[in-house]
Design a protein around this motif. Structure first.
Motif, PDB file in Angstrom:
ATOM      1  N   GLU A 149     -13.849 -24.465 -12.650  1.00 15.13           N
ATOM      2  CA  GLU A 149     -15.197 -24.646 -12.102  1.00 15.13           C
ATOM      3  C   GLU A 149     -15.839 -23.283 -11.870  1.00 15.13           C
ATOM      4  O   GLU A 149     -15.281 -22.430 -11.161  1.00 15.13           O
ATOM      5  N   LYS A 150     -17.014 -23.097 -12.444  1.00 16.74           N
ATOM      6  CA  LYS A 150     -17.729 -21.839 -12.235  1.00 16.74           C
ATOM      7  C   LYS A 150     -18.510 -21.901 -10.932  1.00 16.74           C
ATOM      8  O   LYS A 150     -19.191 -22.897 -10.647  1.00 16.74           O
ATOM      9  N   ILE A 151     -18.428 -20.829 -10.158  1.00 15.13           N
ATOM     10  CA  ILE A 151     -19.117 -20.756  -8.882  1.00 15.13           C
ATOM     11  C   ILE A 151     -20.360 -19.884  -9.043  1.00 15.13           C
ATOM     12  O   ILE A 151     -20.260 -18.718  -9.430  1.00 15.13           O
ATOM     13  N   ALA A 152     -21.523 -20.444  -8.784  1.00 12.53           N
ATOM     14  CA  ALA A 152     -22.793 -19.715  -8.838  1.00 12.53           C
ATOM     15  C   ALA A 152     -23.098 -19.236 -10.256  1.00 12.53           C
ATOM     16  O   ALA A 152     -22.500 -19.694 -11.236  1.00 12.53           O
ATOM     17  N   ASP A 153     -24.039 -18.302 -10.364  1.00 19.24           N
ATOM     18  CA  ASP A 153     -24.462 -17.771 -11.651  1.00 19.24           C
ATOM     19  C   ASP A 153     -23.553 -16.633 -12.092  1.00 19.24           C
ATOM     20  O   ASP A 153     -22.655 -16.208 -11.356  1.00 19.24           O
ATOM     21  N   SER A 154     -23.830 -16.123 -13.287  1.00 18.05           N
ATOM     22  CA  SER A 154     -23.148 -14.919 -13.757  1.00 18.05           C
ATOM     23  C   SER A 154     -23.850 -13.692 -13.181  1.00 18.05           C
ATOM     24  O   SER A 154     -24.993 -13.750 -12.721  1.00 18.05           O
TER      25      SER A 154
END
Length: 317
Positions: A26-31
């Motif tokens: 799961e990616k958290i927030a933006d890059s």
């Protein structure tokens, strides 16, 4: 020229994010976010991920990703060493920052001690000749010994070889899931994490690939398949080691027996990453070895082997 800036650098960060999300992370927030550390300075993070680790299921694993895009001709010996130190410092500064947990409260109490340096050499045609240089550079990396809390940070490195190997594994999983889709059973592939007296955790089956499996010579998985109208368990092994000698498969079978990954009730699907003409000569003996008092059927399949990033990593949608 030095590391690609702007659009090209951001593009690889996005592509790397798609790769890791395909592992169930799961990616958290933006890059490309900035987080204030306990030192009061802003630290840039390319991407943050959180995942369920089948070997340590009591806590979720948080991973900081540093994504770099380079040409082999502009890369130098000290870069890996410098970046590893930077990632380690970011982890130690951010884990002690109150602002970090205010910004991302769901990460509080999770295991925040892992960083990945993922370098993609976009002149990929030249990478095979550059491979030995990367190995040489890695041998000279100085591993930081600073501590975050009570543990030393876990720092990992990925280059073209390991990135493409992960992509090939996902290709095979997607192919299985498509071909074995069923209305009467969930036939999706689940990674198999054996039980362990060392960790005290029972067997875990999950759709998330953890960090250790990214580097392992073999990955265990389970699925369901419909055979003659009946739902059965399928044992699946992704094998990345050499395939030109029977002795390699003897050791692989020993590992399967040790981890209860071979059964006389389940078909065994063996996915090979390496391709070698010598394997064709020994394949009947390999099947005979694995079939001994074991699986009803053995299916040997060849995995895709990429030289460049596959389209599903490059495509935005």
């Amino acid at each position: 020229m030095p590391e690609d800036q702007g659009v090209n650098g951001d593009r690889w960060t996005d592509e790397a994010s798609r790769l890791f999300k395909s592992l169930g992370w799961e990616k958290i927030a933006d890059s490309n976010i900035d987080i204030e550390g306990q030192d009061g300075l802003r630290h840039g993070i390319d991407s943050i991920f959180v995942l369920h680790d089948g070997f340590q299921p009591s806590q979720k694993q948080v991973v900081f990703l540093e994504a770099k895009r380079y040409k082999t001709t502009s890369f130098s010996k000290g870069k890996i060493n410098d970046w590893i130190k930077v990632i380690d410092k970011k982890l130690r500064e951010i884990i002690g920052s109150e602002g970090f947990y205010e910004q991302y409260p769901k990460l509080a109490g999770q295991n925040i001690n892992a960083g990945i340096l993922a370098i993609w050499f976009h002149d990929y045609e030249q990478f095979p000749q550059y491979r030995s240089k990367i190995k040489e550079y890695l041998l000279n990396v100085e591993i930081p010994r600073g501590r975050t809390g009570s543990a030393i940070n876990r720092l990992f490195f990925l280059d073209n070889d390991s990135i493409l190997r992960i992509a090939s594994t996902i290709d095979s999983i997607n192919d299985w899931n498509t071909k074995n889709h069923s209305e009467i059973a969930d036939c999706g592939v689940k990674f198999f994490y054996p039980s362990s007296l060392l960790t005290g955790f029972a067997v875990q089956e999950t759709s998330v690939m953890n960090i250790e499996y990214m580097y392992s010579k073999f990955i265990f998985a389970k699925s369901k398949e419909v055979v003659d109208g009946k739902v059965r368990t399928a044992d699946i092994v992704f094998y990345f080691g050499p395939v030109d000698k029977l002795s390699y498969f003897y050791r692989l079978r020993e590992a399967l027996l040790h981890f209860d990954m071979i059964s006389n009730q389940n078909n065994l699907y063996l996915y090979l990453y390496q391709d070698d003409d010598e394997f064709r000569k020994i394949e009947p003996e390999v099947i005979k070895e694995f079939k001994n008092e074991g699986p009803p059927e053995i299916f040997v399949k060849q995995m895709n082997k990429h030289s460049n990033l596959p389209a599903w990593i490059k495509d935005k949608n």
